[in-house]
Design a protein around this motif. Structure first.
Motif, mmCIF file in Angstrom:
data_model
loop_
_atom_site.group_PDB
_atom_site.id
_atom_site.type_symbol
_atom_site.label_atom_id
_atom_site.label_comp_id
_atom_site.label_asym_id
_atom_site.label_seq_id
_atom_site.Cartn_x
_atom_site.Cartn_y
_atom_site.Cartn_z
ATOM 1 N N ALA A 190 0.833 -1.205 0.000
ATOM 2 C CA ALA A 190 0.000 0.000 0.000
ATOM 3 C C ALA A 190 0.866 1.253 0.000
ATOM 4 O O ALA A 190 0.537 2.248 -0.658
ATOM 5 C CB ALA A 190 -0.933 0.003 1.214
ATOM 6 N N MET B 204 -5.869 3.347 -2.766
ATOM 7 C CA MET B 204 -5.483 2.338 -1.789
ATOM 8 C C MET B 204 -6.502 2.245 -0.655
ATOM 9 O O MET B 204 -6.729 1.172 -0.091
ATOM 10 C CB MET B 204 -4.100 2.652 -1.220
ATOM 11 N N GLY C 218 -2.251 -1.781 5.173
ATOM 12 C CA GLY C 218 -2.285 -0.703 4.201
ATOM 13 C C GLY C 218 -3.320 0.360 4.472
ATOM 14 O O GLY C 218 -3.208 1.492 4.001
#
Length: 469
Positions: free
Chosen positions: A77, A89, A134
């Protein structure tokens, strides 16, 4: 301050705050529901052949397994967040978490398909870990990079609030489900319902997150073509010490927080008195509601911390928070063993210290890394802090309890993590108010800037000349 940041409208900032709160809440709801079930029923449903004591340990280990994959999620990420943007993301991690959580609720148990049941469970937990690794960095940068410099702590606390709000949601739904499906009915079908609720929550989060604009700092990075070709490598080559210090700062909060967010206290309080090891056998619905009260305390002081850090700085606020957290750790299990009211008071007191050592984290992390590698830096530091802090905290606590028969050794373990986090706090530089723009990163002042320094925004002509050079 970046010109792009100053031109972000109040309406757009409010949309961003709504998006990060809703999305982060859903991510952590999913994460906590798994942790609660690992403490309550997974030993019986997926690890029964291991026996009651070992099965409980293995069940708790599956909580920690996801943390081992958080750094990989952070690497991926972070790399793509610094290359293609923060917003994409955020959407991807939300969908990944929602899908894996829903599938956990649909899993057959060991009794139905044998060894494949725990294998599939652990695979889905790994996907949750990738997503959680992430998610946080993207949410932080969307909030902080849209915020006015003098309110970054407060804006960042909205990201942090997703954890206690997610816990409020998870404990509330779990309490309701346990009340509707008491005893064996919870083992048969009730435990699945909170996982299926995730479908509805993810749909809401997806709609909200798709509606916000990209971070103004990333837009500036794209316009000036200043993306790093390998941001992960640059983070460790140039800012490895900052990553290490920032990870230590998170360690104690995560380890202590997982006593409640990981469901350890709730599991201990509601297990039968003659269990292995002995539990306290209190009303499980009452215990969940008591933890709900603790989440409210955590939520309130998360916002207090974000607001206060804008006024006194990140480091002073954290040092106060560590003292308060240590005070909350000492009587934790003494209060828990007195009953449901004791669980409530224990988690409420603990929530004060947890909030004070969490609310300002988003701002402090974002201000610790320059624009071109910021997503990678904050994500990796957070993921490593989670691994060394909360990854196996419930497992360690359970193993210490089984080995010694006393909860005081768990208290000692948690206080030791506080000492390490104080060291990290003293070592990590306080950069409250530092300009976050890519222009400031390339001005040559990033490494020498200190609190109180001013940075004059360059004119558009100067900026264009800088890009041409």
């Amino acid at each position: 301050m970046s010109q792009s940041t100053t031109h972000t409208s109040t309406r757009e900032r409010n949309k961003v705050l709504a998006a990060v709160v809703v999305g982060t809440t859903i991510e952590w709801y999913d994460f906590f529901i798994y942790a609660f079930m690992a403490n309550l029923v997974f030993a019986q449903l997926f690890f029964e052949p291991a026996g009651e004591g070992l099965g409980q340990i293995i069940s708790l280990i599956t909580i920690g397994i996801s943390f081992l994959f958080r750094p990989l999620g952070a690497f991926l990420a972070g790399h793509f967040g610094d290359k293609v943007g923060r917003r994409p993301m955020l959407v991807i991690t939300l969908l990944l978490m929602g899908a894996s959580t829903t599938l956990v609720g649909a899993l057959p148990t060991y009794e139905a398909i044998g060894i494949m049941a725990p294998i599939l469970l652990m695979l889905l937990r790994i996907l949750q870990g990738l997503s959680a690794g992430g998610e946080w960095g993207g949410a932080v940068l969307m909030a902080i990079e849209h915020a006015p410099a003098h309110r970054r702590g407060l804006y960042g606390s909205f990201v942090q609030a997703g954890v206690p709000i997610g816990m409020l949601l998870a404990t509330g739904i779990l309490a309701a489900v346990r009340a509707m499906f008491p005893g064996d009915a919870f083992l048969e079908i009730g435990w699945r319902i909170p996982f299926f609720v995730s479908i509805l929550l993810v749909l809401v989060g997806f709609i909200v997150r798709r509606s916000v604009e990209e971070s103004p700092v990333f837009q500036e990075i794209k316009q000036t073509a200043q993306q790093e070709s390998a941001p992960i490598i640059q983070v460790f080559r140039k800012y490895g010490a900052i990553v290490a210090f920032a990870a230590l700062v998170f360690m104690a909060n995560n380890a202590t927080g997982y006593m409640t967010t990981g469901g350890y206290v709730q599991g201990l309080a509601s297990r039968p008195v003659d269990g292995v090891p002995p539990g306290y056998g209190f009303d499980p619905v009452g215990v969940q509601l008591a933890a709900f009260a603790g989440s409210l305390s955590w939520l309130v002081f998360t916002f207090v911390a974000g607001w206060a850090s804008d006024r006194i700085g990140r480091k002073p606020l954290y040092l106060i928070g560590w003292v308060v957290l240590a005070i909350g750790i000492v009587p934790l299990f003494v209060l828990v063993q007195t009953g449901v009211a004791g669980v409530a008071w224990a988690t409420i007191i603990l929530g004060v210290g947890l909030g004070l050592t969490y609310g300002a984290q988003a701002a402090w992390y974002a201000e610790s890394f320059p624009a071109s590698v910021r997503f990678s830096g904050v994500s990796i530091a957070y993921a490593i802090g989670a691994v060394i802090g909360g990854a196996f905290a419930p497992t360690i606590a359970q193993a210490l309890l089984q080995a010694t028969g006393t909860t005081w050794v768990i208290v000692g373990y948690l206080l030791a993590t506080v000492v390490l986090s104080v060291i990290g706090t003293l070592l990590l530089r306080d950069r409250t108010g530092i300009p976050l723009s890519i222009e400031f990163e390339h001005s040559g002042k990033w490494d020498t800037w200190k609190k109180g320094d001013e940075f004059v925004e360059a004119s558009p002509v100067d900026r264009a000349a800088h890009v041409e050079r």
